[in-house]
Design a protein around this motif. Structure first.
Motif, PDB file in Angstrom:
ATOM      1  N   LEU A   1      47.197  63.377  -6.247  1.00 38.67           N
ATOM      2  CA  LEU A   1      46.258  64.314  -6.830  1.00 38.67           C
ATOM      3  C   LEU A   1      46.016  63.951  -8.291  1.00 38.67           C
ATOM      4  O   LEU A   1      46.959  63.659  -9.030  1.00 38.67           O
ATOM      5  CB  LEU A   1      46.825  65.733  -6.729  1.00 38.67           C
ATOM      6  N   HIS A   2      44.787  63.922  -8.687  1.00 37.99           N
ATOM      7  CA  HIS A   2      44.382  63.587 -10.061  1.00 37.99           C
ATOM      8  C   HIS A   2      44.784  62.167 -10.461  1.00 37.99           C
ATOM      9  O   HIS A   2      45.057  61.904 -11.625  1.00 37.99           O
ATOM     10  CB  HIS A   2      44.944  64.591 -11.074  1.00 37.99           C
ATOM     11  N   ALA A   3      44.832  61.258  -9.495  1.00 35.96           N
ATOM     12  CA  ALA A   3      45.179  59.866  -9.799  1.00 35.96           C
ATOM     13  C   ALA A   3      44.121  59.219 -10.689  1.00 35.96           C
ATOM     14  O   ALA A   3      44.433  58.370 -11.513  1.00 35.96           O
ATOM     15  CB  ALA A   3      45.330  59.065  -8.511  1.00 35.96           C
ATOM     16  N   PHE A   4      42.886  59.639 -10.504  1.00 34.62           N
ATOM     17  CA  PHE A   4      41.774  59.124 -11.297  1.00 34.62           C
ATOM     18  C   PHE A   4      40.596  60.076 -11.126  1.00 34.62           C
ATOM     19  O   PHE A   4      40.586  60.902 -10.224  1.00 34.62           O
ATOM     20  CB  PHE A   4      41.383  57.707 -10.866  1.00 34.62           C
ATOM     21  N   ARG A   5      39.605  59.926 -11.981  1.00 40.22           N
ATOM     22  CA  ARG A   5      38.380  60.722 -11.849  1.00 40.22           C
ATOM     23  C   ARG A   5      37.474  60.006 -10.855  1.00 40.22           C
ATOM     24  O   ARG A   5      37.160  58.822 -11.027  1.00 40.22           O
ATOM     25  CB  ARG A   5      37.676  60.876 -13.189  1.00 40.22           C
ATOM     26  N   LYS A   6      37.057  60.714  -9.810  1.00 38.57           N
ATOM     27  CA  LYS A   6      36.207  60.105  -8.796  1.00 38.57           C
ATOM     28  C   LYS A   6      34.888  59.615  -9.389  1.00 38.57           C
ATOM     29  O   LYS A   6      34.393  58.555  -9.012  1.00 38.57           O
ATOM     30  CB  LYS A   6      35.985  61.087  -7.646  1.00 38.57           C
ATOM     31  N   ASP A   7      34.328  60.371 -10.325  1.00 38.49           N
ATOM     32  CA  ASP A   7      33.081  59.946 -10.974  1.00 38.49           C
ATOM     33  C   ASP A   7      33.255  58.596 -11.658  1.00 38.49           C
ATOM     34  O   ASP A   7      32.382  57.729 -11.570  1.00 38.49           O
ATOM     35  CB  ASP A   7      32.615  60.977 -12.005  1.00 38.49           C
ATOM     36  N   ASP A   8      34.379  58.414 -12.348  1.00 41.53           N
ATOM     37  CA  ASP A   8      34.641  57.143 -13.026  1.00 41.53           C
ATOM     38  C   ASP A   8      34.795  56.004 -12.022  1.00 41.53           C
ATOM     39  O   ASP A   8      34.295  54.894 -12.228  1.00 41.53           O
ATOM     40  CB  ASP A   8      35.892  57.239 -13.903  1.00 41.53           C
ATOM     41  N   ARG A   9      35.502  56.274 -10.925  1.00 41.49           N
ATOM     42  CA  ARG A   9      35.707  55.252  -9.890  1.00 41.49           C
ATOM     43  C   ARG A   9      34.366  54.841  -9.283  1.00 41.49           C
ATOM     44  O   ARG A   9      34.125  53.658  -9.047  1.00 41.49           O
ATOM     45  CB  ARG A   9      36.651  55.792  -8.808  1.00 41.49           C
ATOM     46  N   ILE A  10      33.493  55.805  -9.021  1.00 44.97           N
ATOM     47  CA  ILE A  10      32.178  55.494  -8.453  1.00 44.97           C
ATOM     48  C   ILE A  10      31.377  54.637  -9.429  1.00 44.97           C
ATOM     49  O   ILE A  10      30.710  53.679  -9.027  1.00 44.97           O
ATOM     50  CB  ILE A  10      31.416  56.777  -8.079  1.00 44.97           C
ATOM     51  N   GLN A  11      31.447  54.947 -10.710  1.00 45.58           N
ATOM     52  CA  GLN A  11      30.743  54.132 -11.704  1.00 45.58           C
ATOM     53  C   GLN A  11      31.263  52.696 -11.697  1.00 45.58           C
ATOM     54  O   GLN A  11      30.484  51.748 -11.826  1.00 45.58           O
ATOM     55  CB  GLN A  11      30.858  54.750 -13.105  1.00 45.58           C
ATOM     56  N   GLU A  12      32.575  52.520 -11.526  1.00 46.00           N
ATOM     57  CA  GLU A  12      33.154  51.173 -11.422  1.00 46.00           C
ATOM     58  C   GLU A  12      32.572  50.432 -10.218  1.00 46.00           C
ATOM     59  O   GLU A  12      32.240  49.250 -10.305  1.00 46.00           O
ATOM     60  CB  GLU A  12      34.672  51.242 -11.262  1.00 46.00           C
TER      61      GLU A  12
ATOM     62  N   LYS B   1      25.061  48.477  -6.324  1.00 51.63           N
ATOM     63  CA  LYS B   1      24.440  49.522  -5.502  1.00 51.63           C
ATOM     64  C   LYS B   1      24.425  50.828  -6.272  1.00 51.63           C
ATOM     65  O   LYS B   1      25.441  51.245  -6.799  1.00 51.63           O
ATOM     66  CB  LYS B   1      25.233  49.729  -4.204  1.00 51.63           C
ATOM     67  N   SER B   2      23.267  51.466  -6.327  1.00 48.15           N
ATOM     68  CA  SER B   2      23.209  52.769  -6.978  1.00 48.15           C
ATOM     69  C   SER B   2      22.505  53.795  -6.099  1.00 48.15           C
ATOM     70  O   SER B   2      22.375  54.944  -6.479  1.00 48.15           O
ATOM     71  CB  SER B   2      22.503  52.666  -8.332  1.00 48.15           C
ATOM     72  N   GLU B   3      22.042  53.352  -4.947  1.00 47.49           N
ATOM     73  CA  GLU B   3      21.413  54.251  -3.995  1.00 47.49           C
ATOM     74  C   GLU B   3      22.113  54.107  -2.663  1.00 47.49           C
ATOM     75  O   GLU B   3      22.877  53.179  -2.455  1.00 47.49           O
ATOM     76  CB  GLU B   3      19.927  53.917  -3.851  1.00 47.49           C
ATOM     77  N   GLU B   4      21.847  54.999  -1.785  1.00 45.17           N
ATOM     78  CA  GLU B   4      22.456  55.096  -0.464  1.00 45.17           C
ATOM     79  C   GLU B   4      23.952  55.382  -0.583  1.00 45.17           C
ATOM     80  O   GLU B   4      24.442  55.733  -1.643  1.00 45.17           O
ATOM     81  CB  GLU B   4      22.163  53.850   0.389  1.00 45.17           C
ATOM     82  N   LEU B   5      24.663  55.242   0.498  1.00 43.25           N
ATOM     83  CA  LEU B   5      26.099  55.521   0.499  1.00 43.25           C
ATOM     84  C   LEU B   5      26.833  54.412  -0.238  1.00 43.25           C
ATOM     85  O   LEU B   5      26.661  53.236   0.071  1.00 43.25           O
ATOM     86  CB  LEU B   5      26.619  55.651   1.931  1.00 43.25           C
ATOM     87  N   ILE B   6      27.641  54.786  -1.209  1.00 40.75           N
ATOM     88  CA  ILE B   6      28.313  53.810  -2.061  1.00 40.75           C
ATOM     89  C   ILE B   6      29.788  53.669  -1.717  1.00 40.75           C
ATOM     90  O   ILE B   6      30.345  52.583  -1.707  1.00 40.75           O
ATOM     91  CB  ILE B   6      28.149  54.201  -3.547  1.00 40.75           C
ATOM     92  N   HIS B   7      30.468  54.788  -1.412  1.00 36.34           N
ATOM     93  CA  HIS B   7      31.920  54.752  -1.237  1.00 36.34           C
ATOM     94  C   HIS B   7      32.351  56.002  -0.488  1.00 36.34           C
ATOM     95  O   HIS B   7      31.666  57.029  -0.516  1.00 36.34           O
ATOM     96  CB  HIS B   7      32.583  54.714  -2.616  1.00 36.34           C
ATOM     97  N   ILE B   8      33.491  55.922   0.167  1.00 39.01           N
ATOM     98  CA  ILE B   8      34.077  57.087   0.832  1.00 39.01           C
ATOM     99  C   ILE B   8      35.511  57.227   0.337  1.00 39.01           C
ATOM    100  O   ILE B   8      36.302  56.287   0.397  1.00 39.01           O
ATOM    101  CB  ILE B   8      34.076  56.948   2.362  1.00 39.01           C
ATOM    102  N   PHE B   9      35.835  58.418  -0.154  1.00 40.16           N
ATOM    103  CA  PHE B   9      37.211  58.761  -0.515  1.00 40.16           C
ATOM    104  C   PHE B   9      37.796  59.575   0.625  1.00 40.16           C
ATOM    105  O   PHE B   9      37.117  60.389   1.247  1.00 40.16           O
ATOM    106  CB  PHE B   9      37.269  59.618  -1.780  1.00 40.16           C
ATOM    107  N   SER B  10      39.058  59.391   0.868  1.00 37.67           N
ATOM    108  CA  SER B  10      39.779  60.171   1.856  1.00 37.67           C
ATOM    109  C   SER B  10      41.000  60.777   1.190  1.00 37.67           C
ATOM    110  O   SER B  10      41.664  60.120   0.379  1.00 37.67           O
ATOM    111  CB  SER B  10      40.215  59.274   3.011  1.00 37.67           C
ATOM    112  N   ALA B  11      41.293  62.026   1.492  1.00 36.24           N
ATOM    113  CA  ALA B  11      42.455  62.696   0.915  1.00 36.24           C
ATOM    114  C   ALA B  11      42.949  63.761   1.878  1.00 36.24           C
ATOM    115  O   ALA B  11      42.245  64.169   2.788  1.00 36.24           O
ATOM    116  CB  ALA B  11      42.092  63.327  -0.437  1.00 36.24           C
ATOM    117  N   MET B  12      44.168  64.203   1.650  1.00 39.15           N
ATOM    118  CA  MET B  12      44.726  65.286   2.467  1.00 39.15           C
ATOM    119  C   MET B  12      44.282  66.605   1.893  1.00 39.15           C
ATOM    120  O   MET B  12      44.170  66.782   0.735  1.00 39.15           O
ATOM    121  CB  MET B  12      46.242  65.229   2.469  1.00 39.15           C
TER     122      MET B  12
END
Length: 91
Positions: free
Chosen positions: A62-73, A80-91
């Motif tokens: 939990l709180h390992a990183f900011r998802k917004d920052d990871r997506i920007q990376e 890629k800046s359009e369409e599906l870029i990434h999928i995060f999975s968590a419990m």
């Protein structure tokens, strides 16, 4: 855009407990009850990731990183800046 999914009536302890009681399902049977839905969600996420050539990243802490920052990376890395870029999975 970040899309999150949850089942509103089940997203808190009292909600899922009430649902289980109303449907005569013992709380200890929750794992068996939820397994088919869990597998459907996982299979669909795997299919979507495969079709879009992206990986599913499991967040272990939990709180390992900011998802917004990871997506920007990822946008910087892939371009890629359009369409599906990434999928995060968590419990």
């Amino acid at each position: 855009m970040i899309i999150q999914g949850y089942i509103p009536g089940w997203s808190y302890a009292e909600g899922i407990t009430s649902y289980l009681k109303a449907n005569n399902i013992r709380i200890f049977d929750f794992v068996d009850f939820s397994q088919p839905l869990t597998e459907q969600v996982r299979a669909n996420a795997r299919r979507i990731s495969y079709e879009n050539g992206i990986e599913i990243e499991f967040i272990r802490k939990l709180h390992a990183f900011r998802k917004d920052d990871r997506i920007q990376e990822i946008i910087q890395k892939t371009g890629k800046s359009e369409e599906l870029i990434h999928i995060f999975s968590a419990m």
